[in-house]
Scaffold this motif. Structure first.
Motif, PDB file in Angstrom:
ATOM      1  N   HIS A 176       0.863  -1.142   0.038  1.00 16.25           N
ATOM      2  CA  HIS A 176      -0.031  -0.037   0.112  1.00 16.25           C
ATOM      3  C   HIS A 176       0.911   1.178   0.045  1.00 16.25           C
ATOM      4  CE1 HIS A 176       0.986  -0.743   4.098  1.00 16.25           C
ATOM      5  NE2 HIS A 176       0.910   0.457   4.355  1.00 16.25           N
ATOM      6  N   MET A 177       2.250   1.108   0.098  1.00 14.29           N
ATOM      7  CA  MET A 177       3.084   2.044  -0.052  1.00 14.29           C
ATOM      8  C   MET A 177       3.745   2.306  -1.381  1.00 14.29           C
ATOM      9  SD  MET A 177       4.966   2.149   3.510  1.00 14.29           S
ATOM     10  CE  MET A 177       4.198   2.199   5.110  1.00 14.29           C
ATOM     11  N   ASN A 178       4.054   3.482  -1.972  1.00 13.82           N
ATOM     12  CA  ASN A 178       4.924   3.628  -3.372  1.00 13.82           C
ATOM     13  C   ASN A 178       6.275   3.324  -2.714  1.00 13.82           C
ATOM     14  OD1 ASN A 178       6.044   6.076  -1.934  1.00 13.82           O
ATOM     15  ND2 ASN A 178       4.788   7.364  -3.112  1.00 13.82           N
ATOM     16  N   VAL A 179       7.206   3.396  -3.672  1.00 16.07           N
ATOM     17  CA  VAL A 179       8.484   3.091  -3.472  1.00 16.07           C
ATOM     18  C   VAL A 179       9.192   3.850  -2.415  1.00 16.07           C
ATOM     19  CG1 VAL A 179      10.860   2.898  -4.663  1.00 16.07           C
ATOM     20  CG2 VAL A 179       8.728   1.988  -6.102  1.00 16.07           C
ATOM     21  N   ALA A 180       9.138   5.323  -2.563  1.00 15.64           N
ATOM     22  CA  ALA A 180       9.807   6.095  -1.939  1.00 15.64           C
ATOM     23  C   ALA A 180       9.385   5.769  -0.338  1.00 15.64           C
ATOM     24  CB  ALA A 180       9.482   7.667  -2.286  1.00 15.64           C
ATOM     25  N   ASP A 181       8.121   5.671  -0.077  1.00 17.32           N
ATOM     26  CA  ASP A 181       7.619   5.334   1.176  1.00 17.32           C
ATOM     27  C   ASP A 181       8.185   4.153   1.779  1.00 17.32           C
ATOM     28  OD1 ASP A 181       6.189   7.945   1.024  1.00 17.32           O
ATOM     29  OD2 ASP A 181       4.437   6.890   0.746  1.00 17.32           O
ATOM     30  N   ASN A 182       8.377   3.320   0.898  1.00 18.52           N
ATOM     31  CA  ASN A 182       8.733   1.888   1.217  1.00 18.52           C
ATOM     32  C   ASN A 182      10.137   1.993   1.692  1.00 18.52           C
ATOM     33  OD1 ASN A 182       7.369  -1.203   1.217  1.00 18.52           O
ATOM     34  ND2 ASN A 182       6.508   0.231  -0.348  1.00 18.52           N
ATOM     35  N   VAL A 183      11.118   2.824   0.817  1.00 16.03           N
ATOM     36  CA  VAL A 183      12.445   2.928   1.135  1.00 16.03           C
ATOM     37  C   VAL A 183      12.533   3.844   2.640  1.00 16.03           C
ATOM     38  CG1 VAL A 183      14.564   4.205   0.532  1.00 16.03           C
ATOM     39  CG2 VAL A 183      13.217   2.845  -1.012  1.00 16.03           C
TER      40      VAL A 183
ATOM     41  N   TYR B  12      10.529   4.042   5.231  1.00 12.91           N
ATOM     42  CA  TYR B  12       9.846   3.489   6.428  1.00 12.91           C
ATOM     43  C   TYR B  12      10.877   3.421   7.572  1.00 12.91           C
ATOM     44  CZ  TYR B  12       6.877   0.684   9.287  1.00 12.91           C
ATOM     45  OH  TYR B  12       6.152   0.087  10.397  1.00 12.91           O
ATOM     46  N   PRO B  13      11.882   2.891   7.324  1.00 13.04           N
ATOM     47  CA  PRO B  13      12.853   2.677   8.826  1.00 13.04           C
ATOM     48  C   PRO B  13      13.335   4.240   9.200  1.00 13.04           C
ATOM     49  CG  PRO B  13      13.819   1.607   6.970  1.00 13.04           C
ATOM     50  CD  PRO B  13      12.678   2.249   6.119  1.00 13.04           C
ATOM     51  N   LEU B  14      13.235   5.337   8.413  1.00 12.96           N
ATOM     52  CA  LEU B  14      13.552   6.678   8.838  1.00 12.96           C
ATOM     53  C   LEU B  14      12.431   7.163   9.617  1.00 12.96           C
ATOM     54  CD1 LEU B  14      15.200   8.241   5.542  1.00 12.96           C
ATOM     55  CD2 LEU B  14      16.241   7.435   7.591  1.00 12.96           C
ATOM     56  N   LYS B  15      11.033   6.726   9.262  1.00 14.23           N
ATOM     57  CA  LYS B  15       9.921   7.202   9.683  1.00 14.23           C
ATOM     58  C   LYS B  15       9.895   6.555  11.327  1.00 14.23           C
ATOM     59  CE  LYS B  15       6.883   8.155   6.069  1.00 14.23           C
ATOM     60  NZ  LYS B  15       5.700   7.779   5.100  1.00 14.23           N
ATOM     61  N   LEU B  16      10.262   5.580  11.347  1.00 22.50           N
ATOM     62  CA  LEU B  16      10.369   4.582  12.714  1.00 22.50           C
ATOM     63  C   LEU B  16      11.386   5.474  13.639  1.00 22.50           C
ATOM     64  CD1 LEU B  16      10.670   0.500  11.705  1.00 22.50           C
ATOM     65  CD2 LEU B  16       8.605   2.210  12.562  1.00 22.50           C
ATOM     66  N   ARG B  17      12.456   6.164  12.959  1.00 20.11           N
ATOM     67  CA  ARG B  17      13.335   6.830  13.939  1.00 20.11           C
ATOM     68  C   ARG B  17      12.910   8.266  13.958  1.00 20.11           C
ATOM     69  NH1 ARG B  17      19.526   4.927  12.087  1.00 20.11           N
ATOM     70  NH2 ARG B  17      18.988   2.629  12.437  1.00 20.11           N
ATOM     71  N   ARG B  18      11.599   8.628  13.427  1.00 20.30           N
ATOM     72  CA  ARG B  18      11.071   9.969  13.530  1.00 20.30           C
ATOM     73  C   ARG B  18      11.577  10.938  13.031  1.00 20.30           C
ATOM     74  NH1 ARG B  18       7.092   9.272  17.191  1.00 20.30           N
ATOM     75  NH2 ARG B  18       7.094   7.784  18.683  1.00 20.30           N
ATOM     76  N   LEU B  19      12.353  10.613  11.704  1.00 24.86           N
ATOM     77  CA  LEU B  19      13.208  11.636  10.844  1.00 24.86           C
ATOM     78  C   LEU B  19      11.999  11.996   9.943  1.00 24.86           C
ATOM     79  CD1 LEU B  19      16.052  12.608  10.176  1.00 24.86           C
ATOM     80  CD2 LEU B  19      16.156  11.108   8.510  1.00 24.86           C
ATOM     81  N   SER B  20      11.795  13.368   9.614  1.00 29.10           N
ATOM     82  CA  SER B  20      10.901  14.080   8.742  1.00 29.10           C
ATOM     83  C   SER B  20      11.449  15.167   8.059  1.00 29.10           C
ATOM     84  CB  SER B  20       9.703  14.249   9.570  1.00 29.10           C
ATOM     85  OG  SER B  20      10.009  15.368  10.327  1.00 29.10           O
TER      86      SER B  20
ATOM     87  N   VAL C 268      16.028   9.386   1.501  1.00 34.85           N
ATOM     88  CA  VAL C 268      15.191   8.753   0.755  1.00 34.85           C
ATOM     89  C   VAL C 268      15.843   8.872  -0.680  1.00 34.85           C
ATOM     90  CG1 VAL C 268      13.092   8.130  -0.444  1.00 34.85           C
ATOM     91  CG2 VAL C 268      13.196   8.576   2.216  1.00 34.85           C
ATOM     92  N   ALA C 269      16.196   9.989  -1.357  1.00 31.61           N
ATOM     93  CA  ALA C 269      16.523  10.396  -2.555  1.00 31.61           C
ATOM     94  C   ALA C 269      17.989   9.698  -2.779  1.00 31.61           C
ATOM     95  CB  ALA C 269      16.446  11.849  -2.834  1.00 31.61           C
ATOM     96  N   LYS C 270      18.744   9.781  -1.761  1.00 33.81           N
ATOM     97  CA  LYS C 270      20.118   9.433  -1.794  1.00 33.81           C
ATOM     98  C   LYS C 270      20.177   7.884  -1.934  1.00 33.81           C
ATOM     99  CE  LYS C 270      24.485   9.224   1.062  1.00 33.81           C
ATOM    100  NZ  LYS C 270      25.100   9.505   2.194  1.00 33.81           N
ATOM    101  N   ALA C 271      19.195   7.210  -1.141  1.00 30.89           N
ATOM    102  CA  ALA C 271      18.969   5.597  -1.133  1.00 30.89           C
ATOM    103  C   ALA C 271      18.712   5.373  -2.431  1.00 30.89           C
ATOM    104  CB  ALA C 271      18.272   5.215  -0.278  1.00 30.89           C
TER     105      ALA C 271
ATOM    106  N   GLU D 199       7.701   7.344  -7.061  1.00 29.41           N
ATOM    107  CA  GLU D 199       6.150   7.371  -6.855  1.00 29.41           C
ATOM    108  C   GLU D 199       5.417   5.973  -7.252  1.00 29.41           C
ATOM    109  OE1 GLU D 199       4.879   9.860  -5.198  1.00 29.41           O
ATOM    110  OE2 GLU D 199       6.987  10.559  -5.260  1.00 29.41           O
ATOM    111  N   ARG D 200       6.022   5.034  -7.834  1.00 26.09           N
ATOM    112  CA  ARG D 200       5.324   3.930  -8.178  1.00 26.09           C
ATOM    113  C   ARG D 200       5.158   2.740  -7.162  1.00 26.09           C
ATOM    114  NH1 ARG D 200       7.592   1.954 -14.119  1.00 26.09           N
ATOM    115  NH2 ARG D 200       7.807   4.016 -15.175  1.00 26.09           N
ATOM    116  N   SER D 201       4.237   2.000  -7.331  1.00 26.20           N
ATOM    117  CA  SER D 201       3.748   1.086  -6.236  1.00 26.20           C
ATOM    118  C   SER D 201       4.743  -0.333  -6.384  1.00 26.20           C
ATOM    119  CB  SER D 201       2.491   0.547  -6.475  1.00 26.20           C
ATOM    120  OG  SER D 201       2.180   0.001  -7.716  1.00 26.20           O
ATOM    121  N   PRO D 202       4.944  -1.022  -5.682  1.00 23.61           N
ATOM    122  CA  PRO D 202       5.788  -2.195  -5.835  1.00 23.61           C
ATOM    123  C   PRO D 202       5.359  -3.107  -6.808  1.00 23.61           C
ATOM    124  CG  PRO D 202       5.741  -1.773  -3.388  1.00 23.61           C
ATOM    125  CD  PRO D 202       4.543  -0.772  -4.103  1.00 23.61           C
TER     126      PRO D 202
END
Length: 348
Positions: free
Chosen positions: A93-100, A102-110, A118-121, A132-135
């Motif tokens: 249910h997440m696009n590619v950027a959000d999947n990548v 996700y670990p940063l959100k768990l660390r509360r980075l925004s 995310v762009a670097k990775a 912006e694509r889905s898996p």
């Protein structure tokens, strides 16, 4: 970057020993493969590195920090390691950027810092245009690269990979091997890669730990494993070749043509030293066998595209594999000259 040290690590499941006193020193930035057949303990070792399994004995250290021992167990989220699973494990249910990310959100980075990471990775795995694509819109290889980017986004000290190419077809696996090599060259991350496929390990890794029944059989570079295997089991698991006995040499010695040929020509009952002969070191004389050549009969021929594999039988009854540029008829008598061989340790 810090080095990874595995010291005498053992894992018991009840009465079964899955990993038996395994020790490895992995250099910072090294690409290491844990290679062996199913059930040899390689995935259990990877799970202990990740923190998913406690140790029964031994110690795991990253730099000067103890991650695991009998007395200590640092949880997975505090080890600064990332893991790529065989199944990709992407959120549909997440696009590619959000999947990548996700670990940063768990660390509360925004905010901008989140977007930059995310762009670097994504750039590291050449997937920036797919953010912006889905898996579901991606190929298997692209999904695997998303999983890699998700690992990289937190700048881990070590990336763990559990048979990441097992679900891909042969053509895509070959393409992904190139992607992994490029990924390692650009990031210089420390990679620990689990596989049962020796060709994958040989193509990718700086060093390979060959495992059998929970134990380490040999720890060496791909070239050393191929040219200088320690035992007959490693020799048969890595590449192709023939195992013969000779009257010359000792474990760890390379036999040149003269010593090898005379050692093979002796009576079978006098031969005690096991030796590996790779097929590229067998010269086949189909038309005019010399007096110095051994006699053999062609028992089978396999076409491999760029060459033929000849399955031969020596007069002693021993099997011999050779490469040749042309197919030879079954039953044909030929001469063979063995150019070199590698002496192995006898099986215990």
């Amino acid at each position: 970057m810090a080095g990874l040290k595995i010291a005498g690590v053992t894992k018991h499941f009840g009465d079964q020993t899955a990993v038996d006193a395994l020790s490895l020193d992995i250099e910072p930035g090294e690409f290491v493969a844990l290679l062996g057949p199913s059930g040899c303990g390689k995935t259990t070792m990877l799970r202990m590195l990740a923190g998913f399994e406690p140790l029964s004995q031994g110690e795991i250290r990253l730099g000067g920090r103890t991650l695991a021992s009998r007395e200590q167990h640092v949880p997975p989220e505090q080890r600064n390691m990332a893991m790529v699973f065989q199944s990709y494990a992407l959120w549909p249910h997440m696009n590619v950027a959000d999947n990548v990310g996700y670990p940063l959100k768990l660390r509360r980075l925004s905010g901008e810092a989140y977007q930059r990471q995310v762009a670097k990775a994504l750039a590291m795995v050449a997937l920036a245009p797919y953010a912006e694509r889905s898996p579901q819109e991606l190929s298997g290889g692209q999904r695997q690269r998303v999983a890699l980017a998700r690992c990289l986004v937190t700048d881990p000290d070590v990336v763990l990979l559990d048979e990441p190419l097992a679900n891909l077809d042969r053509h895509l696996r070959a393409a992904m091997e190139h992607s992994f090599r490029d990924f390692h060259r650009r990031t210089r991350s420390t990679l620990v890669y689990v596989t049962h496929d020796q060709s994958e390990a040989m193509a990718l890794a700086d060093r390979i730990a060959v495992m059998r029944d929970g134990r380490l059989e040999q720890w060496a570079t791909p070239e050393t494993l191929y040219r200088q295997p320690r035992t007959a089991w490693v020799a048969s698991f890595i590449g192709q070749g023939s195992l013969l006995n000779v009257t010359a040499g000792w474990p760890g010695k390379r036999l040149e043509e003269a010593a090898l040929m005379s050692g093979i020509a002796a009576a079978v009952t006098e031969r005690t030293q096991p030796v590996l002969v790779r097929p590229e070191h067998v010269r086949v004389l189909p038309d005019a066998p010399s007096a110095q050549a051994l006699r053999a009969q062609v028992e089978g021929v396999t076409f491999r595209g760029e060459r033929y594999e000849l399955h031969l039988r020596l007069e002693s009854g021993e099997a011999l594999l050779a490469y040749h540029h042309a197919a030879l008829s079954e039953g044909r008598q030929v001469g063979v000259i063995l150019r070199e061989g590698w002496c192995l340790e006898p099986e215990a």
